[in-house]
Design a protein around this motif. Structure first.
Motif, PDB file in Angstrom:
ATOM      1  N   ALA A   7     -13.805  -7.512  42.892  1.00  0.00           N
ATOM      2  CA  ALA A   7     -14.286  -7.233  44.309  1.00  0.00           C
ATOM      3  C   ALA A   7     -14.997  -8.484  44.730  1.00  0.00           C
ATOM      4  N   GLU A  21      -9.365 -10.929  49.596  1.00  0.00           N
ATOM      5  CA  GLU A  21      -8.768  -9.634  49.077  1.00  0.00           C
ATOM      6  C   GLU A  21      -7.245  -9.954  49.291  1.00  0.00           C
ATOM      7  N   TYR A  35     -10.340  -6.142  45.521  1.00  0.00           N
ATOM      8  CA  TYR A  35     -10.902  -5.346  46.617  1.00  0.00           C
ATOM      9  C   TYR A  35     -11.779  -6.114  47.620  1.00  0.00           C
ATOM     10  N   SER A  36     -12.299  -5.692  48.696  1.00  0.00           N
ATOM     11  CA  SER A  36     -13.330  -6.426  49.409  1.00  0.00           C
ATOM     12  C   SER A  36     -14.395  -5.404  49.814  1.00  0.00           C
ATOM     13  N   ILE A  73     -15.008   1.466  47.316  1.00  0.00           N
ATOM     14  CA  ILE A  73     -14.249   0.824  46.477  1.00  0.00           C
ATOM     15  C   ILE A  73     -14.496   1.187  45.051  1.00  0.00           C
ATOM     16  N   PRO A  76     -16.095  -2.557  40.386  1.00  0.00           N
ATOM     17  CA  PRO A  76     -15.353  -3.722  39.806  1.00  0.00           C
ATOM     18  C   PRO A  76     -15.905  -4.152  38.403  1.00  0.00           C
TER      19      PRO A  76
END
Length: 126
Positions: A7, A21, A35-36, A73, A76
């Motif tokens: 992330a 991302e 992911y961001s 999200i 991470p």
């Protein structure tokens, strides 16, 4: 084997983390899930970032990405801060790395391109 989740985190999730991302998926999506997120959101991804990512990589970030907060999200395996010039968000754990990138928002295309190229270099090193 399940891919590690990486992330990219910054405050607004509208520019650097979105670029990371997109480039992560483009350059290393076969090895990691990217992911961001941010602690706040913007109504849209930075339009200079969108334009330059289309121009240089043929990636339309607005097709598959949007500004979102950290709680949207998956947790991470690796959390990377984009740079804390605006105050680091807390994501429930310490960051594994801080890339310390300058926020190019409102700056020249040259500044954006430098940030995009630096992000691409760092992703290739993951």
């Amino acid at each position: 084997m399940e891919k590690k989740k990486i992330a990219f985190i910054c405050v607004h999730n509208s520019c650097r983390s979105q670029i990371a991302e997109a480039l992560g998926k483009h350059l290393a999506g076969d090895r990691f899930d990217f992911y961001s997120a941010g602690t706040e959101t913007k109504p849209q991804i930075n339009q200079d970032a969108v334009r330059l990512m289309k121009q240089f990589y043929g990636i339309d970030m607005e097709q598959s990405q949007y500004s979102k907060t950290v709680d949207k999200i998956p947790a991470p395996d690796i959390a990377i801060s984009m740079g804390c010039d605006v105050g680091c968000p807390y994501v429930g754990r310490d960051f594994d790395d801080d890339w310390g990138l300058v926020d190019p928002t409102g700056k020249s295309d040259e500044c954006f391109i430098e940030v995009i190229e630096e992000i691409a270099r760092r992703i290739k090193d993951l």
